[in-house]
Design a protein around this motif. Structure first.
Motif, PDB file in Angstrom:
ATOM      1  N   GLU A   1       0.880  -1.176   0.000  1.00 25.22           N
ATOM      2  CA  GLU A   1       0.000   0.000   0.000  1.00 25.22           C
ATOM      3  C   GLU A   1       0.910   1.217   0.000  1.00 25.22           C
ATOM      4  OE1 GLU A   1      -3.263  -0.067   2.766  1.00 25.22           O
ATOM      5  OE2 GLU A   1      -3.698  -2.169   2.369  1.00 25.22           O
TER       6      GLU A   1
ATOM      7  N   ILE B   1       1.952  -2.490 -13.293  1.00 26.25           N
ATOM      8  CA  ILE B   1       1.314  -3.429 -12.362  1.00 26.25           C
ATOM      9  C   ILE B   1       0.559  -4.440 -13.214  1.00 26.25           C
ATOM     10  CG2 ILE B   1      -0.259  -3.719 -10.409  1.00 26.25           C
ATOM     11  CD1 ILE B   1       0.116  -0.717  -9.809  1.00 26.25           C
TER      12      ILE B   1
ATOM     13  N   TYR C   1       1.874   5.521  -1.058  1.00 28.56           N
ATOM     14  CA  TYR C   1       1.430   6.911  -1.205  1.00 28.56           C
ATOM     15  C   TYR C   1       2.606   7.708  -1.763  1.00 28.56           C
ATOM     16  CZ  TYR C   1      -0.811  11.367  -0.131  1.00 28.56           C
ATOM     17  OH  TYR C   1      -1.386  12.602  -0.228  1.00 28.56           O
TER      18      TYR C   1
ATOM     19  N   TYR D   1       0.914   2.789 -15.371  1.00 29.64           N
ATOM     20  CA  TYR D   1       0.288   3.976 -14.793  1.00 29.64           C
ATOM     21  C   TYR D   1       1.325   5.088 -14.659  1.00 29.64           C
ATOM     22  CZ  TYR D   1      -3.156   0.461 -13.455  1.00 29.64           C
ATOM     23  OH  TYR D   1      -4.062  -0.569 -13.488  1.00 29.64           O
TER      24      TYR D   1
ATOM     25  N   GLY E   1       0.637  12.544  -4.401  1.00 30.59           N
ATOM     26  CA  GLY E   1      -0.763  12.430  -4.000  1.00 30.59           C
ATOM     27  C   GLY E   1      -1.453  11.204  -4.555  1.00 30.59           C
ATOM     28  N   ASP E   2      -0.767  10.432  -5.385  1.00 38.07           N
ATOM     29  CA  ASP E   2      -1.383   9.203  -5.884  1.00 38.07           C
ATOM     30  C   ASP E   2      -1.242   8.092  -4.848  1.00 38.07           C
ATOM     31  OD1 ASP E   2      -2.678   9.596  -8.342  1.00 38.07           O
ATOM     32  OD2 ASP E   2      -0.774   9.626  -9.429  1.00 38.07           O
ATOM     33  N   VAL E   3      -2.285   7.278  -4.781  1.00 40.39           N
ATOM     34  CA  VAL E   3      -2.356   6.135  -3.878  1.00 40.39           C
ATOM     35  C   VAL E   3      -2.285   4.890  -4.753  1.00 40.39           C
ATOM     36  CG1 VAL E   3      -3.773   4.983  -2.138  1.00 40.39           C
ATOM     37  CG2 VAL E   3      -3.873   7.485  -2.392  1.00 40.39           C
ATOM     38  N   VAL E   4      -1.409   3.957  -4.393  1.00 35.85           N
ATOM     39  CA  VAL E   4      -1.153   2.793  -5.255  1.00 35.85           C
ATOM     40  C   VAL E   4      -1.317   1.518  -4.425  1.00 35.85           C
ATOM     41  CG1 VAL E   4       0.537   1.652  -6.758  1.00 35.85           C
ATOM     42  CG2 VAL E   4       0.505   4.166  -6.603  1.00 35.85           C
ATOM     43  N   PHE E   5      -2.054   0.562  -4.985  1.00 33.60           N
ATOM     44  CA  PHE E   5      -2.170  -0.746  -4.336  1.00 33.60           C
ATOM     45  C   PHE E   5      -1.627  -1.814  -5.276  1.00 33.60           C
ATOM     46  CE2 PHE E   5      -4.458  -4.739  -3.455  1.00 33.60           C
ATOM     47  CZ  PHE E   5      -4.009  -4.937  -2.151  1.00 33.60           C
TER      48      PHE E   5
ATOM     49  N   GLU F   1     -10.246  -3.326   0.308  1.00 37.99           N
ATOM     50  CA  GLU F   1      -9.269  -3.295  -0.794  1.00 37.99           C
ATOM     51  C   GLU F   1      -7.935  -3.926  -0.404  1.00 37.99           C
ATOM     52  OE1 GLU F   1     -10.338   0.709  -3.248  1.00 37.99           O
ATOM     53  OE2 GLU F   1      -9.892   0.997  -1.124  1.00 37.99           O
TER      54      GLU F   1
ATOM     55  N   MET G   1      -8.463  -1.241  -7.577  1.00 32.28           N
ATOM     56  CA  MET G   1      -7.969   0.141  -7.484  1.00 32.28           C
ATOM     57  C   MET G   1      -6.447   0.194  -7.543  1.00 32.28           C
ATOM     58  SD  MET G   1      -7.124   1.323  -3.747  1.00 32.28           S
ATOM     59  CE  MET G   1      -5.650   1.875  -4.543  1.00 32.28           C
ATOM     60  N   PRO G   2      -5.838  -0.098  -8.640  1.00 31.63           N
ATOM     61  CA  PRO G   2      -4.369  -0.021  -8.602  1.00 31.63           C
ATOM     62  C   PRO G   2      -3.871   1.394  -8.271  1.00 31.63           C
ATOM     63  CG  PRO G   2      -5.142  -1.177 -10.554  1.00 31.63           C
ATOM     64  CD  PRO G   2      -6.351  -0.551  -9.930  1.00 31.63           C
ATOM     65  N   VAL G   3      -4.499   2.433  -8.893  1.00 25.30           N
ATOM     66  CA  VAL G   3      -4.033   3.809  -8.666  1.00 25.30           C
ATOM     67  C   VAL G   3      -5.232   4.750  -8.577  1.00 25.30           C
ATOM     68  CG1 VAL G   3      -2.699   5.733  -9.601  1.00 25.30           C
ATOM     69  CG2 VAL G   3      -1.886   3.391  -9.950  1.00 25.30           C
ATOM     70  N   LYS G   4      -5.202   5.631  -7.568  1.00 27.05           N
ATOM     71  CA  LYS G   4      -6.194   6.713  -7.496  1.00 27.05           C
ATOM     72  C   LYS G   4      -5.501   7.918  -6.878  1.00 27.05           C
ATOM     73  CE  LYS G   4      -8.386   4.173  -3.986  1.00 27.05           C
ATOM     74  NZ  LYS G   4      -9.462   3.743  -3.118  1.00 27.05           N
ATOM     75  N   HIS G   5      -6.009   9.117  -7.192  1.00 29.64           N
ATOM     76  CA  HIS G   5      -5.404  10.312  -6.591  1.00 29.64           C
ATOM     77  C   HIS G   5      -6.171  10.677  -5.326  1.00 29.64           C
ATOM     78  CE1 HIS G   5      -3.904  14.453  -6.103  1.00 29.64           C
ATOM     79  NE2 HIS G   5      -2.816  13.946  -6.640  1.00 29.64           N
ATOM     80  N   VAL G   6      -5.431  11.175  -4.350  1.00 28.42           N
ATOM     81  CA  VAL G   6      -6.029  11.503  -3.059  1.00 28.42           C
ATOM     82  C   VAL G   6      -7.206  12.467  -3.211  1.00 28.42           C
ATOM     83  CG1 VAL G   6      -4.381  13.380  -2.603  1.00 28.42           C
ATOM     84  CG2 VAL G   6      -5.457  12.192  -0.681  1.00 28.42           C
TER      85      VAL G   6
ATOM     86  N   LEU H   1      -8.242   5.982   1.974  1.00 24.87           N
ATOM     87  CA  LEU H   1      -7.536   5.887   0.690  1.00 24.87           C
ATOM     88  C   LEU H   1      -7.498   4.447   0.191  1.00 24.87           C
ATOM     89  CD1 LEU H   1      -4.534   8.308   1.398  1.00 24.87           C
ATOM     90  CD2 LEU H   1      -6.811   8.854   0.526  1.00 24.87           C
ATOM     91  N   ILE H   2      -7.185   3.523   1.091  1.00 30.58           N
ATOM     92  CA  ILE H   2      -7.238   2.092   0.774  1.00 30.58           C
ATOM     93  C   ILE H   2      -8.010   1.446   1.919  1.00 30.58           C
ATOM     94  CG2 ILE H   2      -5.943  -0.023   0.324  1.00 30.58           C
ATOM     95  CD1 ILE H   2      -3.596   1.696  -0.632  1.00 30.58           C
TER      96      ILE H   2
ATOM     97  N   MET I   1      -5.333   2.333   4.735  1.00 33.67           N
ATOM     98  CA  MET I   1      -4.612   3.609   4.721  1.00 33.67           C
ATOM     99  C   MET I   1      -5.631   4.748   4.663  1.00 33.67           C
ATOM    100  SD  MET I   1      -1.889   5.046   1.880  1.00 33.67           S
ATOM    101  CE  MET I   1      -0.543   3.938   2.310  1.00 33.67           C
TER     102      MET I   1
END
Lengths: 121, 121
Positions: A57, A69, A59, A74, A79-83, B30, B1-6, B25-26, B36
């Protein structure tokens, strides 16, 4: 360790990485369930395609990178959150002019890193 | 959700908090082991003294605050790493002129928040 500043934590080169360091901010000895690390990849740096036995997880704190991935790529930034699920191939490439910095939290479970594509001979 | 912005993640007011919002965020759905979240406390905001049944691993993204953990008080700022053990009383007070923002990672275990000092009647 109730409080420490990131600048106080020793950085080590990451095996298999290019221009990439890792700091263990909260270790598996300090946190009972998961560890918090910070990675810094200098411009031109990154990590080749690999798998881990634990999920990530993340940030993004600074910079820009391309991250692969599975079969997707990507473009990520601050500010991007990555899982990244466990066992899914992934890679990182700093495509910016400044360091690419991100937090990466992993569970306190055995991890094995397997490099799938190694550019060095 | 591999990637999302905060900025894409909905923020909700935190029960018991003052001028404090939380984004997941996660989520526990997820990530298999931990979640997170990002907290934002506006100037003058914070959280009263309370306990949680889960530990917190935190990273300060922006701003300044006073944080009480057990019997100690810490002045924290961007780049500080904070560990709050489970069941230890803690509180937050934004003492700066800008929002105090931090990540807070918790295990996917049942959590109960108990407010110990409540300024409201």
């Amino acid at each position: 360790m109730p409080v420490k500043h990131v600048s106080e934590v020793e950085a080590a080169n990451v095996t298999g990485g290019v221009k990439t360091t890792r700091q263990v901010l909260i270790s598996a000895d300090e946190g009972p369930n998961f560890a918090m690390r910070r990675f810094v990849m200098e411009p031109g740096g990154g990590m080749p395609r690999h798998t881990n036995t634990v999920e990530h997880e993340q940030y993004v704190l600074r910079g820009k990178a391309r991250i692969g991935i599975g079969d997707e790529v990507y473009n990520v930034q601050k500010g991007d959150v990555v899982f990244i699920p466990q066992e899914i191939p992934h890679w990182y490439e700093n495509v910016g002019d400044e360091p690419f910095e991100f937090l990466c939290v992993v569970p306190n479970k055995p991890d094995k890193t397997v490099i799938l594509d190694n550019a060095s001979c």
